[in-house]
Design an enzyme around this catalytic site. Structure first.
Site, PDB file in Angstrom:
ATOM      1  N   ARG A  15     -66.982-123.282  72.915  1.00 53.70           N
ATOM      2  CA  ARG A  15     -66.815-124.346  73.911  1.00 53.70           C
ATOM      3  C   ARG A  15     -68.037-124.486  74.835  1.00 53.70           C
ATOM      4  O   ARG A  15     -68.129-125.421  75.607  1.00 53.70           O
ATOM      5  CB  ARG A  15     -65.537-124.073  74.725  1.00 53.70           C
ATOM      6  CG  ARG A  15     -64.266-124.253  73.919  1.00 53.70           C
ATOM      7  CD  ARG A  15     -63.050-123.590  74.562  1.00 53.70           C
ATOM      8  NE  ARG A  15     -62.984-122.153  74.289  1.00 53.70           N
ATOM      9  CZ  ARG A  15     -61.980-121.366  74.657  1.00 53.70           C
ATOM     10  NH1 ARG A  15     -60.972-121.853  75.342  1.00 53.70           N
ATOM     11  NH2 ARG A  15     -61.993-120.074  74.362  1.00 53.70           N
ATOM     12  N   LYS A  22     -72.204-116.660  74.398  1.00 54.82           N
ATOM     13  CA  LYS A  22     -71.612-117.027  75.692  1.00 54.82           C
ATOM     14  C   LYS A  22     -71.900-116.008  76.797  1.00 54.82           C
ATOM     15  O   LYS A  22     -72.297-116.397  77.900  1.00 54.82           O
ATOM     16  CB  LYS A  22     -70.101-117.207  75.546  1.00 54.82           C
ATOM     17  CG  LYS A  22     -69.423-117.502  76.865  1.00 54.82           C
ATOM     18  CD  LYS A  22     -68.027-118.041  76.715  1.00 54.82           C
ATOM     19  CE  LYS A  22     -67.047-117.031  76.189  1.00 54.82           C
ATOM     20  NZ  LYS A  22     -65.675-117.577  76.153  1.00 54.82           N
ATOM     21  N   ARG A 335     -98.207-116.167  93.774  1.00 53.95           N
ATOM     22  CA  ARG A 335     -97.881-115.663  92.439  1.00 53.95           C
ATOM     23  C   ARG A 335     -97.801-114.131  92.405  1.00 53.95           C
ATOM     24  O   ARG A 335     -98.162-113.459  93.365  1.00 53.95           O
ATOM     25  CB  ARG A 335     -98.900-116.213  91.442  1.00 53.95           C
ATOM     26  CG  ARG A 335     -98.760-117.739  91.319  1.00 53.95           C
ATOM     27  CD  ARG A 335     -99.865-118.349  90.514  1.00 53.95           C
ATOM     28  NE  ARG A 335    -100.054-117.675  89.238  1.00 53.95           N
ATOM     29  CZ  ARG A 335    -101.112-117.823  88.457  1.00 53.95           C
ATOM     30  NH1 ARG A 335    -102.096-118.649  88.830  1.00 53.95           N
ATOM     31  NH2 ARG A 335    -101.218-117.179  87.330  1.00 53.95           N
ATOM     32  N   ASN A 379    -111.884-115.786 107.386  1.00 52.45           N
ATOM     33  CA  ASN A 379    -111.497-117.191 107.369  1.00 52.45           C
ATOM     34  C   ASN A 379    -112.002-117.811 106.070  1.00 52.45           C
ATOM     35  O   ASN A 379    -113.192-117.722 105.753  1.00 52.45           O
ATOM     36  CB  ASN A 379    -112.092-117.927 108.561  1.00 52.45           C
ATOM     37  CG  ASN A 379    -111.475-119.305 108.696  1.00 52.45           C
ATOM     38  OD1 ASN A 379    -110.483-119.488 109.394  1.00 52.45           O
ATOM     39  ND2 ASN A 379    -112.040-120.271 107.985  1.00 52.45           N
ATOM     40  N   TYR A 389    -112.307-116.599  86.175  1.00 50.69           N
ATOM     41  CA  TYR A 389    -112.131-116.565  84.719  1.00 50.69           C
ATOM     42  C   TYR A 389    -113.329-117.191  84.027  1.00 50.69           C
ATOM     43  O   TYR A 389    -113.711-118.331  84.327  1.00 50.69           O
ATOM     44  CB  TYR A 389    -110.853-117.350  84.384  1.00 50.69           C
ATOM     45  CG  TYR A 389    -110.434-117.300  82.931  1.00 50.69           C
ATOM     46  CD1 TYR A 389    -110.371-116.090  82.250  1.00 50.69           C
ATOM     47  CD2 TYR A 389    -110.070-118.460  82.258  1.00 50.69           C
ATOM     48  CE1 TYR A 389    -109.964-116.042  80.923  1.00 50.69           C
ATOM     49  CE2 TYR A 389    -109.660-118.421  80.932  1.00 50.69           C
ATOM     50  CZ  TYR A 389    -109.613-117.206  80.274  1.00 50.69           C
ATOM     51  OH  TYR A 389    -109.210-117.158  78.961  1.00 50.69           O
ATOM     52  N   SER A 407    -116.266-124.103 103.892  1.00 49.27           N
ATOM     53  CA  SER A 407    -115.394-124.974 103.089  1.00 49.27           C
ATOM     54  C   SER A 407    -116.015-125.245 101.726  1.00 49.27           C
ATOM     55  O   SER A 407    -117.233-125.317 101.588  1.00 49.27           O
ATOM     56  CB  SER A 407    -115.200-126.318 103.805  1.00 49.27           C
ATOM     57  OG  SER A 407    -114.456-126.097 104.971  1.00 49.27           O
TER      58      SER A 407
HETATM   59  C1  UD1 Z   1     -58.135-115.041  76.450  1.00 54.26           C
HETATM   60  C2  UD1 Z   1     -56.685-114.621  76.316  1.00 54.26           C
HETATM   61  C3  UD1 Z   1     -55.846-115.424  77.303  1.00 54.26           C
HETATM   62  C4  UD1 Z   1     -56.360-115.220  78.713  1.00 54.26           C
HETATM   63  C5  UD1 Z   1     -57.836-115.526  78.810  1.00 54.26           C
HETATM   64  C6  UD1 Z   1     -58.368-115.094  80.151  1.00 54.26           C
HETATM   65  C7  UD1 Z   1     -56.372-113.983  73.977  1.00 54.26           C
HETATM   66  C8  UD1 Z   1     -55.867-114.382  72.668  1.00 54.26           C
HETATM   67  N1  UD1 Z   1     -56.247-114.862  74.964  1.00 54.26           N
HETATM   68  O1  UD1 Z   1     -58.218-116.395  76.077  1.00 54.26           O
HETATM   69  O2  UD1 Z   1     -54.503-115.011  77.237  1.00 54.26           O
HETATM   70  O3  UD1 Z   1     -55.629-116.028  79.610  1.00 54.26           O
HETATM   71  O4  UD1 Z   1     -58.575-114.824  77.786  1.00 54.26           O
HETATM   72  O5  UD1 Z   1     -59.688-115.480  80.324  1.00 54.26           O
HETATM   73  O6  UD1 Z   1     -56.868-112.887  74.147  1.00 54.26           O
HETATM   74  N2  UD1 Z   1     -63.733-112.035  71.712  1.00 54.26           N
HETATM   75  C9  UD1 Z   1     -64.201-111.116  70.798  1.00 54.26           C
HETATM   76  N3  UD1 Z   1     -63.848-111.233  69.492  1.00 54.26           N
HETATM   77  C10 UD1 Z   1     -63.017-112.208  69.051  1.00 54.26           C
HETATM   78  C11 UD1 Z   1     -62.546-113.148  69.977  1.00 54.26           C
HETATM   79  C12 UD1 Z   1     -62.924-113.043  71.303  1.00 54.26           C
HETATM   80  O7  UD1 Z   1     -64.942-110.204  71.162  1.00 54.26           O
HETATM   81  O8  UD1 Z   1     -62.731-112.227  67.849  1.00 54.26           O
HETATM   82  C13 UD1 Z   1     -64.161-111.912  73.117  1.00 54.26           C
HETATM   83  C14 UD1 Z   1     -64.917-113.120  73.607  1.00 54.26           C
HETATM   84  O9  UD1 Z   1     -66.305-112.927  73.426  1.00 54.26           O
HETATM   85  C15 UD1 Z   1     -64.538-113.186  75.075  1.00 54.26           C
HETATM   86  C16 UD1 Z   1     -63.168-112.532  75.137  1.00 54.26           C
HETATM   87  O10 UD1 Z   1     -63.008-111.829  73.925  1.00 54.26           O
HETATM   88  O11 UD1 Z   1     -65.423-112.447  75.879  1.00 54.26           O
HETATM   89  C17 UD1 Z   1     -62.046-113.544  75.299  1.00 54.26           C
HETATM   90  O12 UD1 Z   1     -62.085-114.461  74.232  1.00 54.26           O
HETATM   91  P1  UD1 Z   1     -61.894-116.015  74.435  1.00 54.26           P
HETATM   92  O13 UD1 Z   1     -62.011-116.692  73.123  1.00 54.26           O
HETATM   93  O14 UD1 Z   1     -62.729-116.490  75.549  1.00 54.26           O
HETATM   94  O15 UD1 Z   1     -60.347-116.051  74.877  1.00 54.26           O
HETATM   95  P2  UD1 Z   1     -59.612-117.143  75.740  1.00 54.26           P
HETATM   96  O16 UD1 Z   1     -59.277-118.294  74.886  1.00 54.26           O
HETATM   97  O17 UD1 Z   1     -60.338-117.399  76.991  1.00 54.26           O
HETATM   98 CA    CA Z   2     -62.298-116.800  77.764  1.00 57.62          CA
END
Ligand code: UD1
Ligand code: CA
Length: 462
Positions: A15, A22, A335, A379, A389, A407
Site C-alpha cells: 500500500r 515499508k 558545509r 576581515n 581546487y 574585496s
Molecule cells: C496487522 C494485524 C491487524 C492489526 C494491525 C495493526 C494481522 C493479520 N493483522 O494488520 O490485526 O490491527 O496489524 O497495525 O496480523 N509482515 C511480515 N510477514 C508477512 C506479513 C506481514 O513480516 O508475511 C509484517 C509486515 O512487514 C508488518 C507487520 O508484519 O511490519 C504487519 O503486517 P501488515 O500487512 O502491515 O498488517 P496489517 O494489515 O496492518
Molecule cells: Ca500494518
C-alpha cells in the site's frame, strides 16, 4: 523470567506503492524500523529477533548487525502468523514471554509495552494484546469480546461482518505471549480467510478456545498504536512525533513561533530561551544552546551550536560546529567539517566548507571559503574566494590572525597569508604573503586622457 522480542518486518508494504521496503521509509530521515528498535532496546530483552523478507539485505544494511539483533528470513510473505513462525528455529531454546511488535508501528512507547508485560505476568495470562479505542477503526483488526467482556478473537477488516466493522476497539499488533503456547498455537492456525494468509491474531482464538486467559490492555493514547500502511499514515506518524517533540521543547523553555511548521527531530537538543522561527528544519544529532535565534527557513543538521547564536533567514547548515555569539546569514551555506569560533560573523551569500573561522572574524558578503584555516579577527572582503581546487586535488589556505583580505581577492591555494597582512582589492594572490605585508596582484590602472566616446547611434552609420 526472560523476555524475547520478535519484530515483524518482512512485508513489502504494497500500500506504500514503493520500491523501498515499508519499514525503511523514513520519519525525520530515520527508517521507521529504527524507532521500533529504539523502543525494543529500552525493554532490555534477552533476545531480539527481526523477521525480514522483502528487501532483507537493504534492511540489514540500514539497521546494522550490532547490538545483538538476530535476523531470520521469511522466504514468502504468507502472513504475520507465518512470519512469527520463522523465528521459532532461533528461539527454540528460549523459554519465557515473547513480545511481538510490527516494524510498521513506530509510535508505540516502551512504557506501554512494559505495562503489557507486567499485566500479562500479574494476571498469569497466556496471550496479552495492546488494544486501542479509535474513531476510525478502518483497516485494523477488530477486538471481539464475549458476553463477559473477555477477548475471544480478532477479526481482520476484510473478513469482518458489517456489525464487526462497527467495533471501535482495534488490535495494535503488539502482543505478549508465553513462548511454549506461541509455537503450539501457530501450528494450529490456518489460512482460510479473504487474504489466504496465516494471521497471527488467530492465536487469540486458539487460546480462548482452550479456555486460556487472553488479556487486553487498552492503550491510553490511541496514537501510539498507529500502523503505517500508506503514505497518509506515514505523514500522520511524522506529525504525531513532531507534535510530541515540539510540545516537550516548548514546555522546557524553547519558543517555537509556529510549532505547526517547525520540524525538529527527536534526537535534537535545544536549551531554554532559544527562539525557533517558522519553516525551520532541525535534524539529526544537533545540539543548540540557549539564547539562540534560528530561522525562519533554516535547515540545520548534525551540528553543534553554542549559546547566543543567530542563524538568519534561509541558512543551510550541515555537520558544523558553531560557537557562542556567532551570527550567520541570511542565505549562508555552512558545509561539513566547518568550525566557526565565538563571535564570528558569516554574512549573506557565503559558502564555507571544511574550514575553521577564528574568533571574531568576519566573512560578511558573497564569499567561498573552502579548506581554509582562518585565524581570529580576520576581515574577509566581499567576493573573496579560496581557489582550493586545481582540477585534481584540494589545497589549503591559511589566513593568520588580524589579516585583512581586500574585496574580491582570489586566494590560489596552497597559500598562506601571514599575521596582520593585507591583500589589495581585486588581487589574485598566488604567493605566500609575509606577516604585516601588503600584497597586490592585479593589473595597474591605465589612464588615457581626453578619451572621447563615439556619440550615440554613430556606429550603425559608419
Ligand atoms: C496487522 C494485524 C491487524 C492489526 C494491525 C495493526 C494481522 C493479520 N493483522 O494488520 O490485526 O490491527 O496489524 O497495525 O496480523 N509482515 C511480515 N510477514 C508477512 C506479513 C506481514 O513480516 O508475511 C509484517 C509486515 O512487514 C508488518 C507487520 O508484519 O511490519 C504487519 O503486517 P501488515 O500487512 O502491515 O498488517 P496489517 O494489515 O496492518
Ligand atoms: Ca500494518
Amino acid at each position: 523470567m526472560g523476555l524475547a522480542v520478535i519484530v515483524l518486518a518482512a512485508g513489502m508494504g504494497r500500500r506504500m506503492n514503493s520500491r523501498i521496503p515499508k519499514v525503511l521509509h523514513p520519519i525525520f530521515k530515520r527508517p521507521m524500523l529504527a524507532y521500533v528498535m529504539d523502543t525494543v532496546k529500552k525493554l532490555l530483552p534477552e533476545r531480539t529477533v527481526v523477521v525480514v523478507g522483502y528487501g532483507a539485505e537493504a534492511i540489514k544494511g540500514a539497521m546494522g548487525f550490532s547490538e545483538g539483533i538476530e535476523y531470520v528470513f521469511q522466504p514468502e510473505q504468507l502472513g504475520t502468523g507465518n512470519a512469527v513462525l520463522c523465528a521459532k528455529e532461533v528461539l527454540r531454546d528460549f523459554s519465557g514471554e515473547i513480545v511481538i511488535l510490527s516494524g510498521d508501528s513506530p509510535l508505540i512507547d516502551a512504557k506501554t509495552i512494559g505495562g503489557l508485560v507486567d499485566a500479562h505476568r500479574k494476571a498469569g495470562a497466556c496471550v496479552s494484546v495492546i488494544t486501542a479505542v479509535v474513531e476510525e477503526p478502518y483497516g485494523y483488526g477488530r477486538i471481539l469480546r464475549g458476553s463477559s467482556g473477555k477477548i475471544v478473537g480478532i477479526v481482520e477488516e476484510r473478513d469482518a461482518t458489517l456489525e464487526e466493522k462497527n467495533i471501535k476497539e482495534i488490535n495494535s499488533g503488539v502482543y505478549c505471549v508465553d513462548s511454549e503456547f506461541l509455537w503450539e498455537a501457530l501450528e494450529q492456525i490456518g489460512s482460510d480467510n479473504k487474504q489466504g494468509e496465516y494471521y497471527l491474531p488467530d492465536i487469540v482464538k486458539v487460546a480462548s478456545g482452550l479456555g486460556k486467559l487472553v488479556l487486553g490492555v487498552v492503550a491510553e493514547d490511541a496514537c501510539e498504536v498507529l500502523g503505517i500502511n500508506n503514505r497518509l499514515e506515514l505523514a500522520r506518524a511524522e506529525r504525531i512525533i513532531r507534535n510530541r517533540v515540539n510540545r516537550e521543547l516548548m514546555l522546557s523553555g524553547v519558543t517555537l513561533i509556529d510549532p505547526e511548521v517547525t520540524y525538529i527531530s527527536p534526537e535534537v537538543i535545544i536549551e531554554a530561551d532559544t527562539v525557533v522561527y517558522p519553516n525551520t528544519f532541525i535534524y539529526g544529532r544537533t545540539r543548540i544552546g540557549s539564547g539562540c535565534k534560528i530561522g525562519p527557513f533554516a535547515w540545520i543538521e548534525d551540528s553543534f551550536l553554542g549559546n547566543g547564536v543567530t542563524i538568519g533567514f534561509s541558512c543551510y547548515i550541515v555537520q558544523a560546529r558553531i560557537e557562542d555569539e556567532v551570527t550567520i546569514g541570511p542565505f549562508a551555506h555552512i558545509r561539513p567539517q566547518t568550525e566557526i569560533m565565538s563571535g564570528a560573523k558569516i554574512g549573506n551569500f557565503v559558502e564555507i566548507k571544511k574550514s575553521t573561522i577564528g574568533r571574531k572574524s568576519k566573512v560578511p558578503h558573497l564569499s567561498y571559503i573552502g579548506d581554509a584555516c582562518v585565524g581570529s579577527e580576520v576581515n574577509i572582503g566581499a567576493g573573496t574566494i579560496t581557489c582550493n581546487y586545481d582540477g585534481f586535488d584540494k589545497h589549503k589556505t591559511t589566513i593568520d590572525d588580524h589579516a585583512f583580505i581586500g574585496s574580491d581577492t582570489m586566494l590560489v591555494a596552497p597559500i598562506k597569508v601571514g599575521k596582520g597582512a593585507t591583500t589589495g582589492a581585486g588581487s589574485t594572490i598566488t604567493k605566500d604573503v609575509p606577516p604585516g605585508a601588503l600584497a597586490i596582484g592585479r593589473a595597474r590602472q591605465v589612464i588615457i586622457e581626453g578619451w572621447k566616446r563615439r556619440p550615440r547611434g554613430k556606429k550603425e552609420k559608419d
